[in-house]
Design a protein around this motif. Sequence first.
Motif, PDB file in Angstrom:
ATOM      1  N   PRO A  22      89.835  24.714 119.110  1.00  0.00           N
ATOM      2  CA  PRO A  22      90.539  25.968 119.390  1.00  0.00           C
ATOM      3  C   PRO A  22      90.715  26.197 120.886  1.00  0.00           C
ATOM      4  CG  PRO A  22      88.396  26.386 118.346  1.00  0.00           C
ATOM      5  CD  PRO A  22      88.562  24.923 118.453  1.00  0.00           C
ATOM      6  N   GLN A  23      91.856  26.746 121.250  1.00  0.00           N
ATOM      7  CA  GLN A  23      92.165  27.034 122.646  1.00  0.00           C
ATOM      8  C   GLN A  23      92.172  28.531 122.923  1.00  0.00           C
ATOM      9  OE1 GLN A  23      92.594  24.358 124.851  1.00  0.00           O
ATOM     10  NE2 GLN A  23      91.814  23.368 123.016  1.00  0.00           N
ATOM     11  N   ILE A  24      91.730  29.308 121.974  1.00  0.00           N
ATOM     12  CA  ILE A  24      91.761  30.760 122.093  1.00  0.00           C
ATOM     13  C   ILE A  24      90.397  31.271 122.561  1.00  0.00           C
ATOM     14  CG2 ILE A  24      91.092  31.209 119.697  1.00  0.00           C
ATOM     15  CD1 ILE A  24      93.171  33.473 119.671  1.00  0.00           C
ATOM     16  N   ARG A  25      90.424  32.278 123.400  1.00  0.00           N
ATOM     17  CA  ARG A  25      89.200  32.923 123.872  1.00  0.00           C
ATOM     18  C   ARG A  25      88.984  34.173 123.026  1.00  0.00           C
ATOM     19  NH1 ARG A  25      89.925  36.095 128.401  1.00  0.00           N
ATOM     20  NH2 ARG A  25      88.217  37.524 128.096  1.00  0.00           N
ATOM     21  N   ASP A  42      96.767  44.821 125.065  1.00  0.00           N
ATOM     22  CA  ASP A  42      96.767  43.580 125.843  1.00  0.00           C
ATOM     23  C   ASP A  42      95.946  42.464 125.198  1.00  0.00           C
ATOM     24  OD1 ASP A  42      98.216  45.173 127.547  1.00  0.00           O
ATOM     25  OD2 ASP A  42      96.724  45.200 129.152  1.00  0.00           O
ATOM     26  N   ILE A  43      94.767  42.802 124.697  1.00  0.00           N
ATOM     27  CA  ILE A  43      93.907  41.778 124.089  1.00  0.00           C
ATOM     28  C   ILE A  43      94.551  41.243 122.811  1.00  0.00           C
ATOM     29  CG2 ILE A  43      91.659  41.356 123.024  1.00  0.00           C
ATOM     30  CD1 ILE A  43      90.488  43.356 125.110  1.00  0.00           C
ATOM     31  N   ALA A  44      95.061  42.131 121.966  1.00  0.00           N
ATOM     32  CA  ALA A  44      95.729  41.695 120.732  1.00  0.00           C
ATOM     33  C   ALA A  44      96.952  40.844 121.058  1.00  0.00           C
ATOM     34  CB  ALA A  44      96.124  42.900 119.885  1.00  0.00           C
ATOM     35  N   ASP A 110      95.916  27.238 111.959  1.00  0.00           N
ATOM     36  CA  ASP A 110      95.297  26.317 112.910  1.00  0.00           C
ATOM     37  C   ASP A 110      93.910  26.828 113.316  1.00  0.00           C
ATOM     38  OD1 ASP A 110      95.723  28.338 114.779  1.00  0.00           O
ATOM     39  OD2 ASP A 110      97.025  27.151 116.068  1.00  0.00           O
ATOM     40  N   GLU A 111      93.241  26.056 114.167  1.00  0.00           N
ATOM     41  CA  GLU A 111      91.884  26.405 114.575  1.00  0.00           C
ATOM     42  C   GLU A 111      91.842  27.690 115.387  1.00  0.00           C
ATOM     43  OE1 GLU A 111      89.355  23.315 115.997  1.00  0.00           O
ATOM     44  OE2 GLU A 111      90.257  21.842 114.667  1.00  0.00           O
ATOM     45  N   ASN A 112      92.911  27.999 116.118  1.00  0.00           N
ATOM     46  CA  ASN A 112      92.942  29.242 116.885  1.00  0.00           C
ATOM     47  C   ASN A 112      92.883  30.450 115.951  1.00  0.00           C
ATOM     48  OD1 ASN A 112      93.117  28.218 119.570  1.00  0.00           O
ATOM     49  ND2 ASN A 112      95.253  27.699 119.186  1.00  0.00           N
ATOM     50  N   PHE A 113      93.724  30.455 114.931  1.00  0.00           N
ATOM     51  CA  PHE A 113      93.714  31.588 114.001  1.00  0.00           C
ATOM     52  C   PHE A 113      92.402  31.638 113.232  1.00  0.00           C
ATOM     53  CE2 PHE A 113      94.429  33.750 109.970  1.00  0.00           C
ATOM     54  CZ  PHE A 113      94.844  34.977 110.444  1.00  0.00           C
ATOM     55  N   SER A 114      91.888  30.484 112.846  1.00  0.00           N
ATOM     56  CA  SER A 114      90.622  30.436 112.115  1.00  0.00           C
ATOM     57  C   SER A 114      89.503  31.075 112.933  1.00  0.00           C
ATOM     58  CB  SER A 114      90.272  28.982 111.779  1.00  0.00           C
ATOM     59  OG  SER A 114      89.006  28.907 111.169  1.00  0.00           O
ATOM     60  N   LEU A 115      89.396  30.705 114.200  1.00  0.00           N
ATOM     61  CA  LEU A 115      88.366  31.271 115.061  1.00  0.00           C
ATOM     62  C   LEU A 115      88.586  32.771 115.256  1.00  0.00           C
ATOM     63  CD1 LEU A 115      85.909  31.037 116.891  1.00  0.00           C
ATOM     64  CD2 LEU A 115      87.453  30.306 118.739  1.00  0.00           C
TER      65      LEU A 115
END
Length: 150
Positions: A22-25, A42-44, A110-115
């Motif tokens: 994942p590339q999401i923080r 902003d965060i969303a 993807d892994e970003n949404f999963s996380l």
Amino acid sequence: MASNFQQGPRHGGGRPQQERGPQIRVDDIRFSDKPDAKLFSDIAEEKALAVANGSGREANKSSQLRRFYDELVMWQEKVGSSDERFEELHPYIAMLKAKVAYALGRNYVDENFSLLMRTVIDQSIDAKTLRQAKLFMEAFMAFYRAHKPS
């Protein structure tokens, strides 16, 4: 009797091997008595951009993400503002993590949404934070729809 069979690369189904993860923080997603003033804006939007830009053509279709949001809304409506009701339903709410894992395995997300989804569920610890989770995902979905390439 030992088998000399060596399993080769997997063909068909399943998700492709991803080398990056994942590339999401997600450390800034915090639900509390006093949520960050930028949580639903902003965060969303930052998370929506990361999910929209990080997915391939097949993963993270709006309809797939909407199913998770719709289920979260359904649980939040059943809980209302009752912490007692939250405790009763918490195992079923937490099951969303298993559902997102299945969707990841099928390459629907993807892994970003999963996380992101796992973090939102983990942050939901009572009726108040579950409501914040629903509002966060509502804002996320609006921004995702605006930023997802056609």
